[in-house]
Design a protein around this motif. Structure first.
Motif, PDB file in Angstrom:
ATOM      1  N   ASN A   1      16.752   6.094   0.296  1.00  0.00           N
ATOM      2  CA  ASN A   1      15.332   5.920   0.629  1.00  0.00           C
ATOM      3  C   ASN A   1      14.400   5.954  -0.574  1.00  0.00           C
ATOM      4  O   ASN A   1      13.190   5.977  -0.421  1.00  0.00           O
ATOM      5  N   VAL A   2      14.955   5.932  -1.796  1.00  0.00           N
ATOM      6  CA  VAL A   2      14.089   5.854  -2.980  1.00  0.00           C
ATOM      7  C   VAL A   2      13.933   4.388  -3.374  1.00  0.00           C
ATOM      8  O   VAL A   2      14.878   3.601  -3.281  1.00  0.00           O
ATOM      9  N   GLU A   3      12.712   4.022  -3.787  1.00  0.00           N
ATOM     10  CA  GLU A   3      12.454   2.674  -4.328  1.00  0.00           C
ATOM     11  C   GLU A   3      11.699   2.852  -5.639  1.00  0.00           C
ATOM     12  O   GLU A   3      10.561   3.314  -5.648  1.00  0.00           O
ATOM     13  N   PHE A   4      12.371   2.522  -6.734  1.00  0.00           N
ATOM     14  CA  PHE A   4      11.790   2.756  -8.055  1.00  0.00           C
ATOM     15  C   PHE A   4      10.746   1.694  -8.384  1.00  0.00           C
ATOM     16  O   PHE A   4      10.967   0.503  -8.154  1.00  0.00           O
ATOM     17  N   GLY A   5       9.617   2.156  -8.911  1.00  0.00           N
ATOM     18  CA  GLY A   5       8.542   1.243  -9.288  1.00  0.00           C
ATOM     19  C   GLY A   5       8.813   0.586 -10.626  1.00  0.00           C
ATOM     20  O   GLY A   5       9.719   0.976 -11.370  1.00  0.00           O
ATOM     21  N   ALA A   6       7.980  -0.408 -10.942  1.00  0.00           N
ATOM     22  CA  ALA A   6       8.171  -1.191 -12.166  1.00  0.00           C
ATOM     23  C   ALA A   6       8.018  -0.349 -13.441  1.00  0.00           C
ATOM     24  O   ALA A   6       8.564  -0.703 -14.489  1.00  0.00           O
ATOM     25  N   SER A   7       7.318   0.778 -13.360  1.00  0.00           N
ATOM     26  CA  SER A   7       7.143   1.631 -14.550  1.00  0.00           C
ATOM     27  C   SER A   7       8.382   2.470 -14.845  1.00  0.00           C
ATOM     28  O   SER A   7       8.491   3.104 -15.886  1.00  0.00           O
ATOM     29  N   SER A   8       9.337   2.484 -13.910  1.00  0.00           N
ATOM     30  CA  SER A   8      10.488   3.387 -14.017  1.00  0.00           C
ATOM     31  C   SER A   8      11.612   2.766 -14.837  1.00  0.00           C
ATOM     32  O   SER A   8      11.914   1.581 -14.686  1.00  0.00           O
ATOM     33  N   PRO A   9      12.268   3.572 -15.695  1.00  0.00           N
ATOM     34  CA  PRO A   9      13.448   3.047 -16.390  1.00  0.00           C
ATOM     35  C   PRO A   9      14.584   2.717 -15.414  1.00  0.00           C
ATOM     36  O   PRO A   9      15.535   2.026 -15.776  1.00  0.00           O
TER      37      PRO A   9
END
Length: 218
Positions: free
Chosen positions: A135-143
């Motif tokens: 259920n995690v969705e990493f944003g564009a700022s995330s490595p």
């Protein structure tokens, strides 16, 4: 397959960087009217590893899982950012780790570094630990954006039968009490779990374990 399958799940969670043994004192009744203070050593990751490895060697079809919050809580983390925790986790060679809320305490960058330590080239585990959070969705700022380091589930095979492990991370607590990047979001735990259960059943997998870090309420 209609054949019965015995699984043995060797599970810990919330080890929170407590790698050293601790000592405790208890009052032992040495005679009817008398108690004596006895000091014993307990805990420590070496004991965890010894017990898990002993059980893995003697029990059938073992699955070794850590359900999150491996880090934060001791100077080991303050000083090393998860390096010591990863080294000791690799003495167990966990099949999978679910991301807990505290895996985000040093933002997505800190999580990326911790996974790097866990999967480093000098670890002797036959397979790297699968890192799970459906259920995690990493944003564009995330490595971790658009990487394949975190998976919704992993599939293990035992006696020719497929066993799926779905990881779930507590949504509100992680977002509000930890430090994920602002554009990293967490979807509803139960809706997400059902989505992947349905997907796995469509693949013909009927042995599904929810490896969650969402607390007892859910």
């Amino acid at each position: 397959s209609g054949k019965a399958l015995e699984l043995n799940i060797l599970h810990i969670n919330d080890s929170h960087s407590h790698l050293d043994e601790e000592s405790m004192t208890f009052q032992l009744e040495t005679s009817p009217q008398q108690r004596e203070a006895i000091q014993v050593a307990n805990g420590g990751f070496a004991r965890v590893t010894a017990l898990i490895n002993e059980l893995a060697a003697t029990e059938k079809n073992t699955i070794k899982i850590h359900s999150g919050d491996a880090i934060t809580g001791d100077l080991y983390f303050n000083l090393g950012g998860g390096k010591a925790e990863a080294a000791l986790m690799n003495t167990v060679c966990f099949d999978s780790l679910t991301l807990g809320n505290h895996e985000f305490d040093n933002a997505d960058q800190g999580l990326d570094e911790f996974i790097g330590f866990l999967h480093s080239a000098n670890n002797h585990c036959k397979n790297p630990t699968a890192i799970l959070s459906a259920n995690v969705e990493f944003g564009a700022s995330s490595p971790l954006y658009k990487t394949k380091l975190i998976q919704p589930y992993t599939i293990l095979e035992k006696e020719g039968q497929k066993v799926a492990l779905i990881g779930l991370t507590i949504a509100d607590k992680t977002k509000n009490a930890s430090r994920p990047n602002a554009d990293t979001i967490f979807h509803d735990e139960i809706v997400t779990a059902q989505k992947y259960i349905d997907e796995l059943k469509k693949q013909g997998i009927n042995k599904i374990i929810i490896q969650s870090h969402v607390g007892y309420d859910r």
